[in-house]
Motif scaffolding. Structure first.
Motif, PDB file in Angstrom:
ATOM      1  N   LEU A   1       0.822  -1.207   0.000  1.00  0.00           N
ATOM      2  CA  LEU A   1       0.000   0.000   0.000  1.00  0.00           C
ATOM      3  C   LEU A   1       0.857   1.259   0.000  1.00  0.00           C
ATOM      4  CD1 LEU A   1      -2.473  -1.244   2.776  1.00  0.00           C
ATOM      5  CD2 LEU A   1      -2.703  -1.490   0.289  1.00  0.00           C
ATOM      6  N   ALA A   2       2.063   1.152   0.545  1.00  0.00           N
ATOM      7  CA  ALA A   2       2.973   2.300   0.617  1.00  0.00           C
ATOM      8  C   ALA A   2       4.385   1.762   0.836  1.00  0.00           C
ATOM      9  CB  ALA A   2       2.586   3.213   1.773  1.00  0.00           C
ATOM     10  N   ASP A   3       5.389   2.587   0.565  1.00  0.00           N
ATOM     11  CA  ASP A   3       6.748   2.190   0.938  1.00  0.00           C
ATOM     12  C   ASP A   3       6.804   2.004   2.442  1.00  0.00           C
ATOM     13  OD1 ASP A   3       7.847   2.358  -1.660  1.00  0.00           O
ATOM     14  OD2 ASP A   3       7.976   4.524  -1.476  1.00  0.00           O
ATOM     15  N   GLY A   4       7.475   0.957   2.874  1.00  0.00           N
ATOM     16  CA  GLY A   4       7.534   0.735   4.309  1.00  0.00           C
ATOM     17  C   GLY A   4       8.749  -0.071   4.720  1.00  0.00           C
ATOM     18  N   LEU A   5       9.178   0.163   5.951  1.00  0.00           N
ATOM     19  CA  LEU A   5      10.293  -0.578   6.521  1.00  0.00           C
ATOM     20  C   LEU A   5       9.909  -0.941   7.956  1.00  0.00           C
ATOM     21  CD1 LEU A   5      13.275  -1.422   5.863  1.00  0.00           C
ATOM     22  CD2 LEU A   5      13.982   0.678   7.009  1.00  0.00           C
ATOM     23  N   SER A   6       9.993  -2.227   8.275  1.00  0.00           N
ATOM     24  CA  SER A   6       9.726  -2.652   9.651  1.00  0.00           C
ATOM     25  C   SER A   6      10.993  -3.249  10.240  1.00  0.00           C
ATOM     26  CB  SER A   6       8.567  -3.653   9.701  1.00  0.00           C
ATOM     27  OG  SER A   6       8.919  -4.869   9.079  1.00  0.00           O
ATOM     28  N   VAL A   7      11.077  -3.228  11.559  1.00  0.00           N
ATOM     29  CA  VAL A   7      12.268  -3.724  12.247  1.00  0.00           C
ATOM     30  C   VAL A   7      11.840  -4.696  13.340  1.00  0.00           C
ATOM     31  CG1 VAL A   7      14.315  -3.104  13.601  1.00  0.00           C
ATOM     32  CG2 VAL A   7      13.473  -1.543  11.822  1.00  0.00           C
ATOM     33  N   VAL A   8      12.339  -5.925  13.257  1.00  0.00           N
ATOM     34  CA  VAL A   8      12.050  -6.937  14.263  1.00  0.00           C
ATOM     35  C   VAL A   8      13.372  -7.415  14.842  1.00  0.00           C
ATOM     36  CG1 VAL A   8      11.177  -9.269  14.650  1.00  0.00           C
ATOM     37  CG2 VAL A   8       9.907  -7.693  13.172  1.00  0.00           C
ATOM     38  N   THR A   9      13.488  -7.367  16.165  1.00  0.00           N
ATOM     39  CA  THR A   9      14.656  -7.999  16.788  1.00  0.00           C
ATOM     40  C   THR A   9      14.166  -9.257  17.504  1.00  0.00           C
ATOM     41  OG1 THR A   9      14.507  -6.775  18.884  1.00  0.00           O
ATOM     42  CG2 THR A   9      15.761  -5.758  17.095  1.00  0.00           C
ATOM     43  N   LEU A  10      15.023 -10.261  17.534  1.00  0.00           N
ATOM     44  CA  LEU A  10      14.619 -11.577  18.024  1.00  0.00           C
ATOM     45  C   LEU A  10      15.209 -11.849  19.398  1.00  0.00           C
ATOM     46  CD1 LEU A  10      15.090 -13.500  14.673  1.00  0.00           C
ATOM     47  CD2 LEU A  10      12.952 -12.643  15.646  1.00  0.00           C
ATOM     48  N   GLU A  11      14.369 -12.449  20.222  1.00  0.00           N
ATOM     49  CA  GLU A  11      14.797 -12.834  21.563  1.00  0.00           C
ATOM     50  C   GLU A  11      15.977 -13.798  21.467  1.00  0.00           C
ATOM     51  OE1 GLU A  11      12.035 -15.439  23.669  1.00  0.00           O
ATOM     52  OE2 GLU A  11      12.052 -13.984  25.299  1.00  0.00           O
ATOM     53  N   ARG A  12      15.826 -14.769  20.575  1.00  0.00           N
ATOM     54  CA  ARG A  12      16.917 -15.703  20.281  1.00  0.00           C
ATOM     55  C   ARG A  12      17.113 -15.755  18.775  1.00  0.00           C
ATOM     56  NH1 ARG A  12      14.539 -18.105  24.478  1.00  0.00           N
ATOM     57  NH2 ARG A  12      13.030 -19.097  23.112  1.00  0.00           N
TER      58      ARG A  12
END
Lengths: 148, 90
Positions: free
Chosen positions: A74-85
């Motif tokens: 729907l739009a330009d986007g950037l998501s950030v996920v950091t992992l517990e492990r």
């Protein structure tokens, strides 16, 4: 085109993920929450890796999950996920992955500017480590030089 | 001179290679056109390319080519790319 805004909804920190598919779906969910994609985009990102292998693990500890531009973007986007492990993607050099970025590109002809900004942010060798250690969305935006 | 950067989607990862290849070429004082594309379009772009940049996963599917295939491990490491491009073009 600079980095797209990274609202709080696009950031998920210290998430548990059983495997790479879950990790990529978290990045997809964050893109959806931020209004950049529909729910289908997460499946498309998983499919890209099933089809072509873990090439999205672009540098040590970092995956840049993405699929093609299309109706689910729907739009330009950037998501950030950091992992517990950290999770293993099966990459020959860059496993295990601690940080998953979700990238949605709405206008492919203009996305090189976004990528150039991303490359600038990761030109510093410890960027992935600093993202992995980020305590909140403000810290993530600070590391990447992005706005909310 | 022409360099083709490939990935699965033709956006995102191949674009990182394009951006960083252009920076590496600058460092080396070399001029080249760098095109980012997806694996499905490689045939059309690779005919007149001197170098193909890609990740380890795609080497097997590139097939026969006269271009140098350069495998990049860390897409954000301009030093690695500079070193490998210098060796491929030198």
């Amino acid at each position: 085109m600079p980095l797209p805004p990274i609202p709080d909804a696009a950031v998920r920190l210290q998430c548990p993920a059983a495997d790479w598919r879950e990790a990529v779906r978290l990045a997809g969910g964050a893109l959806e929450d931020a209004g950049a994609t529909t729910a289908a985009y997460a499946d498309e990102m998983v499919r890209m890796i099933e089809e072509h292998g873990p090439y999205v693990v672009v540098s040590p500890g970092l995956a840049l999950a993405h699929a093609r531009p299309g109706p689910s973007v729907l739009a330009d986007g950037l998501s950030v996920v950091t992992l517990e492990r950290p999770v293993v993607f099966g990459h020959p050099h860059n496993d295990p992955v601690r940080v998953v970025l979700g990238l949605a590109v709405h206008s492919p002809e203009r996305h090189l500017g976004l990528i150039a900004d991303l490359a600038n942010a990761f030109d510093v060798a410890d960027t992935t480590a600093r993202l992995a250690a980020a305590a909140d969305a403000d810290a993530v935006r600070g590391v990447l030089g992005a706005v909310a | 001179m022409k360099i083709v950067a490939i990935c699965g989607a033709g956006i995102g990862t191949s674009a990182i290679l394009k951006v960083n290849a252009e920076r590496a070429l600058d460092r080396l004082g070399l001029e080249a056109t760098v095109v980012a594309t997806d694996i499905a379009s490689l045939g059309a772009e690779a005919d007149d390319a001197q170098v193909i940049l890609t990740s380890p996963e795609f080497v097997a599917v590139i097939g026969a080519t006269t271009a140098d295939v350069v495998v990049v491990e860390n897409f954000f490491d301009t030093d690695e790319l500079t070193r490998k491009l210098e060796s491929a073009l030198g």
